[in-house]
Write a protein that holds these residues in place. Structure first.
Motif, PDB file in Angstrom:
ATOM      1  N   ASP A 376      -4.865  72.754  11.921  1.00 31.05           N
ATOM      2  CA  ASP A 376      -4.388  73.639  12.985  1.00 31.05           C
ATOM      3  C   ASP A 376      -5.125  74.961  12.788  1.00 31.05           C
ATOM      4  OD1 ASP A 376      -3.048  74.878  14.986  1.00 31.05           O
ATOM      5  OD2 ASP A 376      -1.078  74.812  14.040  1.00 31.05           O
ATOM      6  N   GLN A 378      -6.861  78.610  13.936  1.00 33.51           N
ATOM      7  CA  GLN A 378      -6.886  79.771  14.821  1.00 33.51           C
ATOM      8  C   GLN A 378      -7.980  80.740  14.369  1.00 33.51           C
ATOM      9  OE1 GLN A 378      -3.521  78.852  13.665  1.00 33.51           O
ATOM     10  NE2 GLN A 378      -3.493  77.618  15.525  1.00 33.51           N
ATOM     11  N   TYR A 380      -8.995  84.943  14.995  1.00 33.65           N
ATOM     12  CA  TYR A 380      -8.521  86.223  15.518  1.00 33.65           C
ATOM     13  C   TYR A 380      -9.618  87.269  15.375  1.00 33.65           C
ATOM     14  CZ  TYR A 380      -3.876  84.100  14.958  1.00 33.65           C
ATOM     15  OH  TYR A 380      -2.787  83.266  15.020  1.00 33.65           O
ATOM     16  N   LEU A 398      -5.903  86.928  19.388  1.00 35.10           N
ATOM     17  CA  LEU A 398      -6.282  85.529  19.255  1.00 35.10           C
ATOM     18  C   LEU A 398      -7.567  85.263  20.034  1.00 35.10           C
ATOM     19  CD1 LEU A 398      -5.346  82.649  18.269  1.00 35.10           C
ATOM     20  CD2 LEU A 398      -4.337  82.379  20.562  1.00 35.10           C
ATOM     21  N   ARG A 400      -9.347  81.991  19.178  1.00 35.27           N
ATOM     22  CA  ARG A 400      -9.619  80.560  18.996  1.00 35.27           C
ATOM     23  C   ARG A 400      -8.313  79.874  18.620  1.00 35.27           C
ATOM     24  NH1 ARG A 400     -13.981  78.003  14.614  1.00 35.27           N
ATOM     25  NH2 ARG A 400     -13.955  75.854  15.388  1.00 35.27           N
ATOM     26  N   ASP A 401      -8.083  78.694  19.201  1.00 30.02           N
ATOM     27  CA  ASP A 401      -6.866  77.941  18.904  1.00 30.02           C
ATOM     28  C   ASP A 401      -7.175  76.464  19.118  1.00 30.02           C
ATOM     29  OD1 ASP A 401      -4.345  77.065  18.396  1.00 30.02           O
ATOM     30  OD2 ASP A 401      -3.404  77.984  20.150  1.00 30.02           O
ATOM     31  N   ARG A 441      -7.097  74.522  22.524  1.00 23.84           N
ATOM     32  CA  ARG A 441      -5.932  75.072  23.220  1.00 23.84           C
ATOM     33  C   ARG A 441      -6.148  76.510  23.664  1.00 23.84           C
ATOM     34  NH1 ARG A 441      -1.987  72.975  18.401  1.00 23.84           N
ATOM     35  NH2 ARG A 441      -3.303  74.511  17.352  1.00 23.84           N
ATOM     36  N   TYR A 442      -7.364  77.030  23.440  1.00 21.56           N
ATOM     37  CA  TYR A 442      -7.709  78.383  23.891  1.00 21.56           C
ATOM     38  C   TYR A 442      -8.900  78.225  24.829  1.00 21.56           C
ATOM     39  CZ  TYR A 442      -9.044  83.333  23.678  1.00 21.56           C
ATOM     40  OH  TYR A 442      -9.355  84.642  23.990  1.00 21.56           O
TER      41      TYR A 442
END
Length: 722
Positions: A376, A378, A380, A398, A400-401, A441-442
């Motif tokens: 998972d 992310q 920032y 944020l 990147r996800d 998801r981003y």
């Protein structure tokens, strides 16, 4: 790291591991922690289990393998890094970055040399549990060297039996419980090193035993912005019955480390002890939290006919990382950028099982393996605010996800035939598929979702001849396979969204010929090899904070290795390890000149040295045990290597070097059941300023990671038999 990234609770992980155990699968035959322990032995002898269908004497193994025992591990330093002790293994390069925000730089016969961080291209194991993930990346910072019985290093064709990204294998085996004992150790050394460790081991009766160790390390570092702190906990519970053996393990690592970054050539020439200004400006650092549990069960089938043994094992763990990088806000202004602060939480688990078959002339192992990692991830911004209100080195917006997944599913078989009293043949194959998937998801910077499957079959053939009990001649051939990592697949070179579907796995063909010779007072291992690789993976573009990769063609690796020990006199022992490696690109290709770079334009000529490799390296040691005290030993060590190519264009090299180290160890008996062991070391006696490792193909030109100057260590270890 956010609260949602916390580790899997221990009880939940144990339950998962125990439930997986019931599935009937176990770890590979070549990496079992439950194999018979090897007693402390000369450097080129002893019992090994890696690469073979059953435990065997190292001198009889028909492949290049080395063993570093517990005494050598304890004599080599504070037991923080494998780089302390594995210099004595020919064919292997373990470079200490002196930067605990990055892992060691490890390569075997050139495999793994391209890694700019972490370990890739090699398979890593600790008590049978992989420290390499399905996508090929690995780390060794959690390995408990102080509690190790030995480390086995397998090189050459038979390493292909470990599956994807196995250009070599490093396997650590913990010390078995033979008696009730306790140990307390204190280390003090240069660069602010302060460490304590404690270990207790005891039989519990009715076939059960327990060992537990914990330790804490603090290091100021040799450069500014290189402070580190690490704590390790390891637990092992074992049970042995008439036909069954069960082992449960748990480990936990907590680490915080500042990152001093590398130096460019002008900085290195000016002052190798300096730290680049960006490291302090952005407070570059890394936090790591990792825990894992494992369970293994071995059952002897006394009435099973040819089927003699079943092994079942499972493991599960979590790893969380937060890393602050030195990336300018102006660079992150690009809409495609993923931010300057990385935060990911990984869960991983695996199950693996095998059956052992025995006939009069044949040993056969068959098995299945499944491994899975889920990241998972992310990203920032590493700043907040603008103008005079801007603060650097903190978590911002944020950028990147993603949910990244890698899944390996494999089947394997390995057989050994006793063709005649002096002849043995070996054959094996591992076939499988590695599936990688990214769920983005981003979507503000495009959709980078996608999936790829890589299928492979890696065969191995070997033959050995033992014309006399003291001599073994062997040869082997294999075909290997190395997929791109999830990071290398992440972006396309044309800047469009989605995974890099054009990037292929690199494949290799290896041939090895070797000889082993043992006599009463000396031992010798010699090996020559040839490796041909297709579709070598390299950097394609680096723009907008996104590095993309491509296949750059063929490479060639030719080399020779020599390892020898000699008991020259009753109290005088010599050891030497020599490596010659010619690792070259076989095709012309283009690379980027710097950043930003949307298309490679700089030619790399066929014949250039592969970045991160050295043409030669050596280790020599002379150890003296005085006649009046078998509990004392003094030794002088010499470590040397040739220059290292820092990039594909070979526009610069880290100079070669030779370093002299001194050590002295003595054990004092306090009473019948208690001893104190003292170890004193001086490393880099001449205080030479050299480059310890390089950051391969660094886009900013900060290739060089300086080694420490002269350093001293004093270790006090209290051992008590309970």
């Amino acid at each position: 790291m956010t609260d949602s990234s916390s580790r899997l609770p221990v009880r939940r992980a144990i339950a998962l591991a125990c439930s997986l155990t019931l599935c009937g699968l176990t770890l590979p035959a070549v990496a079992q922690s439950g194999a018979p322990p090897a007693a402390e032995a000369p450097a080129l002898d002893g019992v090994i289990v890696s690469g073979s269908a059953r435990a065997r004497r190292q001198a009889e193994a028909p492949y290049a393998i080395s063993q570093v025992g517990s005494t050598e591990l304890r004599d080599s330093g504070p037991m923080l890094n494998l780089s302390e002790s594995l210099a004595r293994v020919p064919g292997l390069n373990v470079a200490n970055r002196n930067n605990y925000a990055q892992d060691l730089q490890i390569s075997s016969r050139g495999f793994g040399a391209r890694a700019g961080f972490g370990v890739r291209g090699l398979r890593l194991y600790s008590d049978g549990i992989p420290a390499s993930m399905p996508d090929g990346q690995g780390q060794v910072g959690h390995m408990d060297l102080a509690g190790a019985d030995r480390v086995e290093v397998l090189r050459g064709p038979f390493s292909a039996l470990y599956g994807n990204s196995s250009g070599g294998v490093i396997a650590l085996f913990s010390r078995p419980v033979r008696q009730a004992e306790a140990e307390l150790a204190l280390d003090r050394g240069s660069d602010g090193l302060s460490q304590w460790r404690a270990r207790v081991a005891t039989p519990l009766g009715q076939g059960m035993d327990l060992s537990a160790s914990l330790g804490d390390t603090h290091l100021d570092g040799s450069r500014a912005q290189s402070e580190a702190r690490r704590s390790l906990v390891n637990l092992r519970l074992g049970w042995r019955g008439e036909q069954d053996r069960l082992t449960l393990t748990y480990s936990d690592q907590q680490q915080r480390a500042d990152d001093p970054l590398g130096l460019d050539r002008s900085q290195l020439n000016q002052d190798p002890e300096q730290t680049t200004s960006q490291a302090r400006l952005y407070d570059t650092r890394k936090f790591i939290r990792q825990d894992q549990v494992g369970a293994s069960w071995e059952h002897d089938l006394a009435d099973g006919g040819a089927l003699s043994e079943l092994r079942v094992a499972a493991y599960a763990g979590t790893r969380g990382v937060m890393q602050s990088q030195a990336i300018a806000p102006s660079t992150q202004a690009n809409a495609r950028h993923g931010g300057g602060l990385v935060d990911f939480d990984r869960s991983y688990h695996g199950i693996d099982g095998r059956l052992l078959w025995r006939w009069s002339a044949v040993d056969l192992v068959t098995g299945l393996n499944v491994e899975r990692q889920k990241d998972d991830r992310q990203g920032y911004e590493n700043y907040t605010g603008t103008g005079t209100a801007q603060v650097l080195g903190v978590q911002g917006r944020l950028r990147r996800d993603e949910l990244n997944t890698a899944l390996t599913q494999e089947a394997y078989a390995q057989a050994e035939w006793r063709l005649a009293p002096a002849w043995r043949a070996s054959a094996g194959v591992r076939t499988g598929v590695v599936g990688m998937e990214v769920e983005d998801r981003y979507l503000a910077n495009g959709n980078d979702s996608g999936s790829r499957d890589f299928r492979y079959t890696s065969p191995v053939l070997g033959l050995s001849w033992q014309p006399a009990r003291e001599v073994t001649l062997h040869g082997a051939f294999s075909r290997g396979h190395e997929t791109p990592t999830l990071g290398e697949l992440a972006y396309r070179s044309d800047g469009t969204g989605g995974l890099n579907t054009e990037l292929q796995a690199q494949t290799s063909r290896q041939i090895e010929l070797g000889a082993k010779w043992r006599q009463a007072d000396w031992a010798l291992d010699a090996t020559v090899f040839r490796i041909r690789t297709d579709d070598e993976i390299g950097v394609a573009t680096n723009s907008g904070g996104r590095a993309s990769y491509r296949n750059v063609g063929r490479t060639r690796r030719d080399g020779a290795e020599l390892g020898a020990t000699w008991q020259a006199l009753p109290g005088l022992k010599a050891q030497v390890a020599l490596t010659w490696l010619r690792a070259r690109y076989a095709d012309d290709f283009l690379v980027c000149a710097g950043i930003p770079c949307s298309a490679p334009t700089v030619p790399v000529a066929a014949g250039n040295q592969i970045a991160g490799t050295q043409d030669r390296s050596a280790y020599a040691e002379l150890a003296w045990t005085p006649a009046w005290s078998a509990r004392a030993q003094a030794a002088i060590e010499w470590r040397g290597q040739g220059r290292t190519a820092v990039n594909d264009t070979n526009s610069d090299f880290a100079d070669g070097y030779g370093l002299v180290n001194l050590r002295y160890r003595q054990r004092f008996a306090l009473d019948r059941d208690g001893d104190i062991e003292v170890l004193a070391r001086i490393d880099n006696l001449a205080d030479r300023r050299v480059v310890g490792s390089v950051i391969v193909n660094d886009a900013n030109g900060r290739y060089f990671e300086p080694a420490t100057g002269r350093s001293a260590l004093l270790s006090l270890r209290y051992l008590r038999r309970l």
